[in-house]
Design an enzyme around this catalytic site. Structure first.
Site, short mmCIF file in Angstrom:
data_model
loop_
_atom_site.label_atom_id
_atom_site.label_comp_id
_atom_site.label_asym_id
_atom_site.label_seq_id
_atom_site.Cartn_x
_atom_site.Cartn_y
_atom_site.Cartn_z
N CYS A 11 1.06 -1.12 -0.11
CA CYS A 11 0.00 0.03 -0.08
C CYS A 11 0.85 1.20 -0.11
O CYS A 11 2.02 1.17 0.37
CB CYS A 11 -1.05 0.12 1.25
SG CYS A 11 -2.24 1.19 0.86
N ASP A 137 -5.99 -3.51 11.93
CA ASP A 137 -4.98 -2.76 11.88
C ASP A 137 -4.70 -1.92 13.14
O ASP A 137 -5.45 -1.88 14.02
CB ASP A 137 -5.16 -1.65 10.45
CG ASP A 137 -3.91 -0.80 10.32
OD1 ASP A 137 -2.69 -1.17 10.72
OD2 ASP A 137 -4.13 0.18 9.53
O1 LIG Z 1 -0.76 4.74 4.87
C1 LIG Z 1 -1.34 5.87 4.83
O2 LIG Z 1 -0.93 6.97 4.82
C2 LIG Z 1 -2.66 5.77 5.38
C3 LIG Z 1 -3.50 6.81 5.23
C4 LIG Z 1 -5.08 6.75 5.62
C5 LIG Z 1 -5.23 5.41 5.94
C6 LIG Z 1 -4.76 4.33 5.90
C7 LIG Z 1 -3.33 4.46 5.59
N1 LIG Z 1 -2.55 3.23 5.40
C8 LIG Z 1 -3.05 1.94 5.70
O3 LIG Z 1 -2.32 1.44 6.81
C9 LIG Z 1 -2.06 0.07 6.44
C10 LIG Z 1 -0.48 -0.22 6.40
O4 LIG Z 1 0.15 -0.04 7.61
P1 LIG Z 1 1.50 0.12 7.91
O5 LIG Z 1 2.17 1.30 7.40
O6 LIG Z 1 2.28 -1.08 7.34
O7 LIG Z 1 1.73 -0.25 9.35
C11 LIG Z 1 -2.64 -0.39 5.15
O8 LIG Z 1 -4.01 -0.82 5.46
C12 LIG Z 1 -2.77 1.06 4.46
O9 LIG Z 1 -3.98 1.04 3.66
#
Ligand SMILES: O=C(O)c1ccccc1N[C@@H]1O[C@H](COP(=O)(O)O)[C@@H](O)[C@H]1O
Length: 226
Positions: A11, A137
């Protein structure tokens, strides 16, 4: 016996170089942050260019936080995304209304609803979601994991996110058997996507099947070993 094939989502893609790395390591999903105000957000025109360069066999997931149905719909209508990820306070009513809009516009897409996990109550709430998939998450791309012991009995397929990367994603798959793993922060170096880490993370999951240890799962969820 169903063969275990954990799906992989990478992502927070922002640049053409990111998409080239995605096309090379071939996850199942690539995500783009579509809500302004987050560090990884890119405007729709840039998102469209990335989608045009994305290998068509990789589904593009648009990540939205508390947006209107109409805003989400513009991404679907423009062909930028294949899957909707809702990462804010969207409830079952929101999902129902969004589905109506998609149906009316002829843009029906699967919906992933993300939940921040702090307690068993959060898992119970997630299990009641009418979304096609739930995503568990720690926050919004925080790079931190949460207490995995809360995931003992989720009761439905889930995407696992939060602090996953090359060094811990295989252990997470073995321990928790998610439907899919989702990674962003830990496949970056200096706040940019790192093609080496992206490849390592994808390979870490795919190698689980190649090592010959775990070859599948019985219908009761038990792992089978070769
Ligand atoms: O990554 C971002 O900036 C974000 C912004 C807003 C909503 C979701 C976002 N990321 C989501 O977070 C997880 C990944 O988490 P990690 O960085 O690996 O700890 C994934 O679902 C992204 O879609």
């Amino acid at each position: 016996m169903e063969k275990r094939t954990t799906k992989i989502k990478l992502c927070g893609m922002r640049t053409v170089e990111d998409i080239e790395a995605v096309n090379s390591c071939r996850p199942d999903f690539a995500g783009i942050i579509c809500t302004d105000g987050f560090r990884r957000y890119i405007p729709w025109q840039e998102a469209l260019e990335l989608k045009e360069r994305l290998d068509p066999s990789i589904a593009c997931v648009g990540v939205f936080v508390n947006e209107t149905y109409e805003y989400v719909e513009t991404y679907l209508k423009r062909g930028i995304i294949d899957v909707v990820q809702l990462h804010g306070r969207e409830d079952n009513y929101y999902i129902e209304q969004l589905r109506r809009v998609m149906m009316y516009q002829g843009t029906v897409a699967p919906v992933i609803k993300a939940f921040t996990v702090r307690s068993r109550e959060d898992i119970e709430e997630a299990s009641r979601s009418t979304a096609d998939y739930i995503l568990l998450d720690n926050g919004t791309g925080s790079g931190e994991s949460f207490d995995w012991s809360l995931l003992e009995d989720v009761g439905r397929k889930f995407f696992l996110a939060g602090g996953l990367g090359p060094e811990n994603v295989a252990a997470a798959v073995e321990q928790l058997q998610p439907f899919a793993v989702d990674m962003s922060s830990r496949i970056e170096t200096d706040f940019k996507k790192d093609p080496v880490k992206m490849h390592q993370a994808v390979e870490a999951v795919r190698n689980l099947l190649k090592t010959g240890d775990c070859i599948g799962q019985t219908e009761t969820g038990a792992l089978c070993f070769s």
